[in-house]
Design a protein around this motif. Structure first.
Motif, PDB file in Angstrom:
ATOM      1  N   THR A 132       0.837  -1.207   0.000  1.00 56.09           N
ATOM      2  CA  THR A 132       0.000   0.000   0.000  1.00 56.09           C
ATOM      3  C   THR A 132       0.874   1.260   0.000  1.00 56.09           C
ATOM      4  OG1 THR A 132      -1.734  -1.192   1.191  1.00 56.09           O
ATOM      5  CG2 THR A 132      -1.813   1.210   1.241  1.00 56.09           C
ATOM      6  N   ARG A 133       1.911   1.243   0.852  1.00 54.98           N
ATOM      7  CA  ARG A 133       2.773   2.416   0.937  1.00 54.98           C
ATOM      8  C   ARG A 133       3.486   2.665  -0.395  1.00 54.98           C
ATOM      9  NH1 ARG A 133       7.938   3.688   2.133  1.00 54.98           N
ATOM     10  NH2 ARG A 133       8.548   1.508   2.258  1.00 54.98           N
ATOM     11  N   ARG A 134       3.976   1.580  -1.024  1.00 52.50           N
ATOM     12  CA  ARG A 134       4.718   1.780  -2.270  1.00 52.50           C
ATOM     13  C   ARG A 134       3.807   2.207  -3.424  1.00 52.50           C
ATOM     14  NH1 ARG A 134       9.768  -2.506  -2.567  1.00 52.50           N
ATOM     15  NH2 ARG A 134      10.592  -2.031  -0.457  1.00 52.50           N
ATOM     16  N   ARG A 135       2.564   1.787  -3.385  1.00 57.65           N
ATOM     17  CA  ARG A 135       1.637   2.220  -4.437  1.00 57.65           C
ATOM     18  C   ARG A 135       1.449   3.750  -4.366  1.00 57.65           C
ATOM     19  NH1 ARG A 135      -1.710  -2.771  -3.876  1.00 57.65           N
ATOM     20  NH2 ARG A 135      -1.383  -3.924  -5.824  1.00 57.65           N
ATOM     21  N   GLU A 136       1.343   4.236  -3.154  1.00 55.57           N
ATOM     22  CA  GLU A 136       1.190   5.692  -2.989  1.00 55.57           C
ATOM     23  C   GLU A 136       2.439   6.420  -3.504  1.00 55.57           C
ATOM     24  OE1 GLU A 136      -1.334   7.499  -2.072  1.00 55.57           O
ATOM     25  OE2 GLU A 136      -2.603   5.712  -1.832  1.00 55.57           O
ATOM     26  N   LEU A 137       3.599   5.895  -3.188  1.00 55.26           N
ATOM     27  CA  LEU A 137       4.827   6.530  -3.658  1.00 55.26           C
ATOM     28  C   LEU A 137       4.965   6.450  -5.179  1.00 55.26           C
ATOM     29  CD1 LEU A 137       7.352   5.272  -0.914  1.00 55.26           C
ATOM     30  CD2 LEU A 137       6.358   7.567  -1.156  1.00 55.26           C
ATOM     31  N   PHE A 138       4.477   5.294  -5.717  1.00 55.15           N
ATOM     32  CA  PHE A 138       4.576   5.141  -7.173  1.00 55.15           C
ATOM     33  C   PHE A 138       3.654   6.136  -7.881  1.00 55.15           C
ATOM     34  CE2 PHE A 138       3.072   3.188 -11.151  1.00 55.15           C
ATOM     35  CZ  PHE A 138       4.268   3.090 -11.831  1.00 55.15           C
ATOM     36  N   LYS A 139       2.439   6.354  -7.297  1.00 54.24           N
ATOM     37  CA  LYS A 139       1.527   7.334  -7.904  1.00 54.24           C
ATOM     38  C   LYS A 139       2.147   8.733  -7.898  1.00 54.24           C
ATOM     39  CE  LYS A 139      -2.754   4.940  -6.687  1.00 54.24           C
ATOM     40  NZ  LYS A 139      -4.001   5.019  -5.916  1.00 54.24           N
ATOM     41  N   ARG A 140       2.898   9.000  -6.904  1.00 52.00           N
ATOM     42  CA  ARG A 140       3.526  10.320  -6.814  1.00 52.00           C
ATOM     43  C   ARG A 140       4.872  10.332  -7.558  1.00 52.00           C
ATOM     44  NH1 ARG A 140       3.467  11.052  -0.466  1.00 52.00           N
ATOM     45  NH2 ARG A 140       4.796  12.836  -1.041  1.00 52.00           N
ATOM     46  N   GLN A 141       5.175   9.176  -8.228  1.00 51.30           N
ATOM     47  CA  GLN A 141       6.380   9.046  -9.055  1.00 51.30           C
ATOM     48  C   GLN A 141       7.657   9.258  -8.235  1.00 51.30           C
ATOM     49  OE1 GLN A 141       6.058  11.630 -12.477  1.00 51.30           O
ATOM     50  NE2 GLN A 141       4.337  10.483 -13.332  1.00 51.30           N
ATOM     51  N   LEU A 142       7.578   8.781  -6.973  1.00 51.76           N
ATOM     52  CA  LEU A 142       8.748   8.885  -6.119  1.00 51.76           C
ATOM     53  C   LEU A 142       9.601   7.617  -6.136  1.00 51.76           C
ATOM     54  CD1 LEU A 142       7.173  10.719  -3.051  1.00 51.76           C
ATOM     55  CD2 LEU A 142       8.547  11.698  -4.901  1.00 51.76           C
ATOM     56  N   ILE A 143       9.009   6.509  -6.619  1.00 58.51           N
ATOM     57  CA  ILE A 143       9.774   5.261  -6.742  1.00 58.51           C
ATOM     58  C   ILE A 143       9.526   4.665  -8.117  1.00 58.51           C
ATOM     59  CG2 ILE A 143       9.705   4.733  -4.262  1.00 58.51           C
ATOM     60  CD1 ILE A 143       7.429   2.784  -4.872  1.00 58.51           C
ATOM     61  N   ALA A 144      10.387   3.770  -8.506  1.00 55.03           N
ATOM     62  CA  ALA A 144      10.258   3.120  -9.815  1.00 55.03           C
ATOM     63  C   ALA A 144       9.233   1.977  -9.739  1.00 55.03           C
ATOM     64  CB  ALA A 144      11.615   2.576 -10.244  1.00 55.03           C
ATOM     65  N   ARG A 145       8.733   1.557 -10.912  1.00 54.72           N
ATOM     66  CA  ARG A 145       7.748   0.461 -10.979  1.00 54.72           C
ATOM     67  C   ARG A 145       8.359  -0.823 -10.441  1.00 54.72           C
ATOM     68  NH1 ARG A 145       3.133  -0.657 -13.527  1.00 54.72           N
ATOM     69  NH2 ARG A 145       3.130   1.383 -14.517  1.00 54.72           N
ATOM     70  N   GLU A 146       9.634  -1.023 -10.690  1.00 49.86           N
ATOM     71  CA  GLU A 146      10.289  -2.255 -10.244  1.00 49.86           C
ATOM     72  C   GLU A 146      10.219  -2.384  -8.731  1.00 49.86           C
ATOM     73  OE1 GLU A 146      14.601  -4.531 -10.549  1.00 49.86           O
ATOM     74  OE2 GLU A 146      14.337  -2.538 -11.421  1.00 49.86           O
ATOM     75  N   THR A 147      10.358  -1.278  -8.024  1.00 48.14           N
ATOM     76  CA  THR A 147      10.284  -1.317  -6.566  1.00 48.14           C
ATOM     77  C   THR A 147       8.889  -1.723  -6.101  1.00 48.14           C
ATOM     78  OG1 THR A 147      11.954   0.414  -6.450  1.00 48.14           O
ATOM     79  CG2 THR A 147      10.646   0.031  -4.464  1.00 48.14           C
ATOM     80  N   LEU A 148       7.840  -1.247  -6.780  1.00 47.14           N
ATOM     81  CA  LEU A 148       6.449  -1.631  -6.446  1.00 47.14           C
ATOM     82  C   LEU A 148       6.227  -3.108  -6.700  1.00 47.14           C
ATOM     83  CD1 LEU A 148       3.541  -1.061  -5.642  1.00 47.14           C
ATOM     84  CD2 LEU A 148       3.121  -0.319  -8.017  1.00 47.14           C
ATOM     85  N   GLU A 149       6.748  -3.586  -7.833  1.00 49.44           N
ATOM     86  CA  GLU A 149       6.543  -4.991  -8.172  1.00 49.44           C
ATOM     87  C   GLU A 149       7.228  -5.909  -7.160  1.00 49.44           C
ATOM     88  OE1 GLU A 149       8.023  -5.257 -12.123  1.00 49.44           O
ATOM     89  OE2 GLU A 149       6.185  -4.439 -13.040  1.00 49.44           O
TER      90      GLU A 149
END
Length: 405
Positions: A132-149
């Motif tokens: 959940t936390r990484r999805r929020e960061l990904f939406k804000r383009q603060l982390i890469a997609r690979e990190t979410l996956e």
């Protein structure tokens, strides 16, 4: 010689000759019976032995060595009473092993599985929060997609681990197959151990014992024989010729050879459906009730079975009866000083006398010897003979003592 003497002698001689001529015309003097009506009881006399209605043979279901015998012949036992005990060291160890395995399941294996389930569920919760936390960061383009996956993959692994832990804990829960199997192993071990204590299954009296401390016993060997408590019977092997007069329910009187002054009643309760071809006998069981306290198993008993009774019967001695054919026979009847061959019908029959149901009446005279050398119409004189027996006679069928197997 004086003339008066000669005349007297001549008169005596003439009188004697006349008397002898008269007697010869009246016929020979033969023994005979006057037929009478009297009470008659027909019995079958035999020898039997006391038996229990059934006997239980007790053995050991397991192989073992006898360490203790607690009963002997004559002891009265109840269901559950201990008869003997076998050595059971290995079986006791098997019980302890099964109980230890069940205790380990309850006290160690199950708690560990439950703890593992809680740990796996905590890791799953942590992984879900991380996704959940990484999805929020990904939406804000603060982390890469690979990190979410990577977070999503870690959550999937944690979910799988939690499911496996839940299944493992569930399999070890109360009432589940693993615990049921462990309980069954304990019950099986205890049941096998219980077989080393040999108990009576029925109430009764111990008749025989074939086990002593130190004996090695195996399944199939009879260790104790118990006569079941309850009804007692007298087993009587009777000659098959008596079958025609025997019937269930007939009364009997028994006398134990050891207690001749203490007769006791019995009743015909069973007649075997087959005849022993070796002995030509049929087994008859007499039910004894009440059972005298002095009776013992296999005690020899003399038996009188009442097979027929008449309040008043025309009775003729057997030696006066001839030409028997079924229930028909003949006698020499005397009437008016002459004999005649008379056909009669027979009823109750015995060793010494027989009932005449037709052909004779009370008061008739018959010759005592059925084989007397006379012919129909011959003149005879009858010398009265007493009928055998008293006022209440009995027609008895006797049995020779039979071999009791």
């Amino acid at each position: 010689m004086k003339r008066p003497v000669i005349v007297a002698i001549a008169c005596v001689a003439l009188a004697l000759a006349g008397w002898m001529l008269l007697q010869s015309r009246r016929g020979p003097l033969l023994a005979g019976y006057q037929v009478q009506a009297r009470p008659l009881v027909q019995t079958v006399v035999a020898t039997g032995r006391v038996v229990a209605v059934s006997r239980a043979q007790v053995g050991s279901p397991v192989t073992g060595v006898v360490v203790e015998r607690r009963v002997r012949e004559g002891d009265v036992v109840a269901p559950g009473d201990v008869l003997a005990v076998l050595r059971a060291d290995d079986l006791e160890a098997a019980v302890r092993e099964a109980e230890a395995a069940l205790a380990q399941l309850r006290q160690s294996t199950r708690p560990q599985a439950q703890a593992a389930q809680r740990e796996a569920e905590a890791r799953l919760a942590q992984a879900s929060r991380e996704v959940t936390r990484r999805r929020e960061l990904f939406k804000r383009q603060l982390i890469a997609r690979e990190t979410l996956e990577q977070a999503v993959q870690a959550e999937a692994v944690a979910r799988s681990t939690a499911e496996q832990a839940r299944l493992a804990a569930s399999a070890l829960g109360a009432g589940n197959p693993n615990e049921a199997a462990a309980r069954a192993r304990v019950a099986s071990a205890r049941a096998l151990l219980a077989k080393t204590t040999i108990r009576a299954e029925v109430a009764g009296t111990v008749l025989t014992r074939n086990a002593e401390p130190g004996d090695l016993v195996q399944p199939g060997r009879v260790l104790f024989e118990i006569a079941r408590a309850g009804a007692t019977e007298v087993l009587v092997p009777l000659d098959e010729k008596n079958l025609e007069v025997l019937a269930v329910g007939q009364p009997a009187m028994c006398i134990a050879d050891a207690y001749p002054a203490r007769p006791f009643p019995a009743t015909v309760g069973f007649i075997a459906p087959s005849v022993d071809p070796q002995r030509g006998s049929v087994d008859v069981r007499l039910t004894v009730s009440p059972v005298p306290g002095f009776l013992r198993q296999d005690m020899t008993v003399s038996v009188n079975v009442e097979t027929g009774r008449r309040a008043r019967a025309i009775v003729a001695p057997n030696d006066a009866i001839s030409a028997l054919e079924g229930n028909r026979a003949t006698v020499w009847r005397v009437a008016g000083g002459r004999v005649e061959r008379r056909e009669v019908t027979l009823g109750l029959r015995g060793l010494t006398q027989t009932e005449i149901t037709d052909g004779l009446e009370a008061g008739d005279w018959i010759l005592a010897d059925a084989q007397a050398v006379v012919e129909d119409g011959d003149r005879v004189r009858v010398a009265a003979s007493a009928l055998p027996g008293g006022a209440a006679d009995s027609a008895t069928r006797k049995e020779l003592p039979a071999k009791l197997d």
